[in-house]
Write a protein that holds these residues in place. Structure first.
Motif, mmCIF file in Angstrom:
data_model
loop_
_atom_site.group_PDB
_atom_site.id
_atom_site.type_symbol
_atom_site.label_atom_id
_atom_site.label_comp_id
_atom_site.label_asym_id
_atom_site.label_seq_id
_atom_site.Cartn_x
_atom_site.Cartn_y
_atom_site.Cartn_z
ATOM 1 N N PRO A 1 3.850 0.294 13.788
ATOM 2 C CA PRO A 1 4.530 1.127 12.783
ATOM 3 C C PRO A 1 5.162 2.387 13.391
ATOM 4 O O PRO A 1 6.257 2.782 13.002
ATOM 5 N N LYS A 2 4.493 2.979 14.361
ATOM 6 C CA LYS A 2 5.028 4.194 14.985
ATOM 7 C C LYS A 2 6.281 3.895 15.815
ATOM 8 O O LYS A 2 7.259 4.643 15.770
ATOM 9 N N VAL A 3 6.243 2.802 16.554
ATOM 10 C CA VAL A 3 7.401 2.417 17.378
ATOM 11 C C VAL A 3 8.576 2.055 16.476
ATOM 12 O O VAL A 3 9.715 2.468 16.730
ATOM 13 N N THR A 4 8.304 1.317 15.420
ATOM 14 C CA THR A 4 9.364 0.926 14.487
ATOM 15 C C THR A 4 9.971 2.150 13.821
ATOM 16 O O THR A 4 11.195 2.266 13.703
ATOM 17 N N LYS A 5 9.129 3.071 13.410
ATOM 18 C CA LYS A 5 9.616 4.297 12.778
ATOM 19 C C LYS A 5 10.479 5.087 13.766
ATOM 20 O O LYS A 5 11.550 5.582 13.406
ATOM 21 N N PHE A 6 10.042 5.175 15.014
ATOM 22 C CA PHE A 6 10.819 5.894 16.031
ATOM 23 C C PHE A 6 12.191 5.252 16.220
ATOM 24 O O PHE A 6 13.216 5.933 16.227
ATOM 25 N N ARG A 7 12.222 3.923 16.366
ATOM 26 C CA ARG A 7 13.501 3.228 16.574
ATOM 27 C C ARG A 7 14.428 3.388 15.375
ATOM 28 O O ARG A 7 15.626 3.574 15.535
ATOM 29 N N SER A 8 13.851 3.299 14.173
ATOM 30 C CA SER A 8 14.668 3.487 12.972
ATOM 31 C C SER A 8 15.207 4.905 12.909
ATOM 32 O O SER A 8 16.388 5.115 12.620
ATOM 33 N N ARG A 9 14.357 5.857 13.166
ATOM 34 C CA ARG A 9 14.769 7.262 13.081
ATOM 35 C C ARG A 9 15.824 7.604 14.132
ATOM 36 O O ARG A 9 16.697 8.423 13.890
#
Length: 193
Positions: free
Chosen positions: A8-16
């Motif tokens: 979830p943290k990696v996905t959030k970073f990539r999205s952001r």
């Protein structure tokens, strides 16, 4: 477990990253500069592709739509990871063992050797075949027994369609989220987004 914890943290970073207004403004400003115009065609193409990628990932969306997209991306990442793990676990759970070589009529020696090695690895006598690539393909390609081929085909085709590894609900949710994402980004459907 570690992968699942950080997903979830990696996905959030990539999205952001793709949705960051400051970064998007800086990229657009740089792309419009005379320095970029003077680059060779390959470097200009890279800039164009980068801008296109940011647009396809929501850089031009409103702030509320960016929030929606970030939520969709996070849920999609979790669901597709669960889907993949369930499929792998279901693939690994299936095995066919036999001590009767007649059951394996038609298989070449290389496939029989593989089957013996797979059985020995589990401390079993005879032959063992699974849904893993080489094992599955050997049965489907060479086994004379149509019932055996059908058994493997059915097992492979119905993985994750019931029980604790059921992916049906995951699949429907993934499709729904992909449709929402495509619509949010202005595309008719997901494959072209």
């Amino acid at each position: 477990a570690a992968y699942n914890a950080v997903l979830p943290k990696v996905t959030k970073f990539r999205s952001r990253l793709a949705l960051d207004e400051g970064l998007w403004a800086a990229l657009q400003q740089a792309a419009a500069s005379p320095e970029i115009a003077s680059l060779d065609a390959t470097k200009r193409r890279f800039i164009t592709k980068t801008l296109d990628s940011f647009r396809r990932n929501g850089a031009d969306l409103s702030p509320s739509d960016k929030e929606t997209l970030a939520r969709i991306n996070t849920e999609l990442a979790q669901l597709t990871n669960t889907f993949s793990q369930n499929t792998l676990d279901a693939t690994n759970a299936f095995e066919f063992t036999t001590t009767n070589q007649q059951d394996l009529k038609g298989l070449p020696e290389s496939a029989l050797t593989l089957g013996r090695a797979l059985a020995a690895a589990k401390g079993l006598e005879g032959w063992r075949f699974t849904l893993q690539g080489l094992s599955y393909l050997a049965i489907m390609t060479y086994a004379d027994d149509p019932a055996l081929r059908r058994h493997f085909y059915d097992a492979y085709s119905t993985r994750c369609s019931g029980g604790s590894l059921d992916n049906v609900d995951n699949l429907y949710r993934i499709v729904k989220l992909r449709r929402q994402k495509a619509a949010l980004l202005g595309f008719k459907d997901f494959p072209v987004s």
